[in-house]
Design a protein around this motif. Structure first.
Motif: not given
Lengths: 317, 281
Positions: B117-119, B94, B103, B105, B72, A97, B68-70
């Protein structure tokens, strides 16, 4: 046949250390990070000469990969150093990532790859790292063959923009490539020209392939030897040019047969010019404790194994 | 920008968030709404940044990393509303071929994004690297991060927290969105973390609590104080006590809107609660 001479055995990790030391003096953007293995990675000279550009992160490899990614934001060229196992499997998601997907200019430098780490045993002997790294989009994967080439590769990857996995090892091995020759990423070196079989090796197996070619020559078999130091991007032209001449190939690597150089070569030949291939590689197993020589013998990763594979593949033509 | 004008931006960003997730029936409105005031205050008042000419290296600029990419939707809305890219592009969130991936990028070249980010758990390490680069470059600007409280269950965060104090990363301000909720329930139910203040203090950080993390004045004071605390040998932690789903009554007080989009009727209700101040995209 060309004659190759061992100018004095050295470890490839020291080639990395020498290359990093040179970069420290020639490129002020180069920074280095280490996870408590400075001596093992031969990073001491860089640390001593450029303490402000050296980051000791402790035993925290995930954090190291993230910090390296962040250092690129600000124009730095980070070189991370730890064992191959902790450079890849332990931190795969961080690399995926924060480095590969984010396309950061990080150089992941991995020592003690493969069985030749020796007595520490399988927990530290990663044989899957080439596969893990080559599957990541953007990632360049390099496994140089000796001290001189590891030094040259270290210097070359600083000038390449993008993530790179540089794999090298612990034991002293023959040092036979010319000192200070330019390293070309993605360009295989044809070390011997031959007509009966193509031997394509990477890393520590290149010297073994040269010895195998000599042995085969004494038995009247003409072997072409290619040092495929860059596994990705793979020099498809060199492979296809050679196999169109010889009609068969042996791949040789200190890695699991799944996911390694041999598998990449197989993909090239099956989609372009199908011909028999034999794999000199670890047969889907973990390693174990022992001396490097004992292990390479037990797991069939030496000149004798390459000779046997060459005869077998020629018979399949 | 005045606090009154910031509140107008907050209202518009909330509308953007619910409209974006409604349009594709996916995304994460709860945490986005909980962090709207913080990100609006940061981007419209406190960050020294250049939204007109985005540069990846951000030399001479304050940097922000969303770990905490979620969340977004709020990030994209705030970036667009502060001028990084056209507001109209929020309509592509999306959707196939969008730069506004689920997420965040760097892969699609969206201005304002400096890391994927996301993971979870990776952003603090990246921010530390960027902060180290600023020190090497004699660049006195600051690095900000935002993390979910549930995200602190990832071990890498604590590797990074340990490093930041040991190596005196004092140009870093990390905010934690303490909404006490995560996907499977409350943080106490899923994996209780005890006192976050005690944990960060034990890790050597200077910790500030923002009791109402959805109050623009409280946020303003906290960021101002946090900035004053930089350069003194310690990283700064802002514990933002927020309400998940803030500003939309039926989304508040529950973890259930973490990753669920409103239906048509719920969208109408949500929009009715938040005035269109800057023009919908």
């Amino acid at each position: 046949m060309k004659k190759y001479t061992d100018s004095g055995s050295k470890d490839t990790r020291s080639g990395f250390g020498a290359g990093l030391e040179e970069l420290g003096n020639t490129n002020e953007n180069v920074v280095a990070l280490c996870a408590d293995l400075t001596g093992s990675l031969k990073m001491n000279a860089f640390e001593d000469q450029h303490p402000d550009r050296f980051f000791q992160v402790g035993i925290a490899e995930a954090n190291m990969m993230g910090i390296a990614a962040g250092l690129t934001i600000g124009g730095k060229i980070p070189f991370t150093g730890t064992f191959a196992n902790f450079s890849t499997g332990r931190v795969y998601d961080q690399i995926r990532q924060s480095i590969a997907y984010s396309n950061k200019n990080v150089k992941i430098c991995a020592s003690h790859a493969g069985l030749t780490l020796g007595e520490d045993g399988a927990t530290h002997q990663i044989l899957e790292d080439i596969g893990l790294m080559k599957m990541l989009p953007h990632m360049v994967v390099i496994n140089p063959c000796d001290y001189n080439q590891t030094k040259a590769a270290t210097i070359a990857i600083a000038a390449y923009e993008g993530p790179v996995y540089l794999r090298f090892g612990r034991p002293k091995v023959a040092n036979f490539t010319p000192a200070d020759s330019a390293f070309k990423i993605g360009k295989g070196d044809i070390l011997q020209e031959g007509t009966d079989v193509t031997l394509i090796a990477t890393g520590h197996l290149v010297w073994e392939a040269l010895k195998a070619a000599e042995s085969l020559n004494e038995q009247g078999i003409s072997a072409e030897v290619i040092n495929m130091h860059t596994i990705k991007p793979l020099d498809e032209k060199a492979i296809l040019t050679s196999i169109k001449k010889t009609g068969c190939v042996v791949s040789a690597e200190e890695h699991n047969r799944y996911g390694g150089l041999g598998e990449s070569i197989a993909q090239v030949i099956t989609t372009n010019h199908p011909c028999p291939q034999e794999f000199v590689a670890v047969n889907d197993s973990f390693g174990e404790s022992g001396t490097p020589e004992q292990l390479m013998d037990k797991y069939g990763l030496n000149a004798a194994a390459i000779v046997a594979a060459a005869k077998k593949v020629i018979a399949r033509k | 920008m005045s606090q009154q004008n910031l509140q107008a931006v907050v209202s518009q960003v909330r509308r953007d968030i619910v409209r974006m997730v409604h349009a594709v029936n996916s995304g994460h409105p709860g945490g986005s709404l909980g962090c709207t005031e913080y990100l609006v205050s940061l981007y419209f008042k406190h960050l020294n940044h250049n939204s007109q000419e985005f540069s990846m290296n951000g030399i001479g600029e304050d940097l922000f990393f969303l770990s905490n990419g979620h969340i977004s939707p709020v990030f994209y809305s705030v970036l667009a509303r502060s001028g990084y890219f056209p507001v109209s592009e929020l309509a592509t969130f999306r959707k196939l071929n969008t730069r506004l991936q689920g997420h965040p990028t760097t892969h699609e070249g969206l201005e304002g994004i400096r890391i994927a980010s996301g993971s979870l758990g990776q952003g603090m390490s990246v921010a530390i690297g960027a902060a180290e680069a600023k020190k090497l470059n004699n660049d006195s600007s600051l690095v900000f991060t935002l993390h979910g409280d549930g995200e602190l269950q990832e071990g890498q965060v604590w590797e990074a927290a340990m490093y930041a104090s040991a190596k005196k990363i004092d140009n870093l301000i990390s905010a934690i969105d303490v909404n006490e909720k995560q996907i499977d329930g409350t943080t106490d139910d899923v994996l209780a973390m005890g006192s976050l203040r005690a944990k960060f203090e034990a890790f050597g950080w200077d910790v500030l609590d923002v009791e109402n993390g959805n109050d623009l004045d409280a946020i303003d004071q906290a960021i101002t104080l946090a900035k004053e605390k930089t350069g003194k040998g310690k990283p700064i932690c802002l514990l933002l006590h927020t309400e998940m789903g803030n500003g939309i009554d039926f989304m508040m007080g529950t973890h259930k809107w973490h990753g669920v989009a409103p239906n048509d009727a719920q969208l109408v209700s949500a929009l009715a609660q938040n005035e269109e101040t800057l023009g919908d995209y």
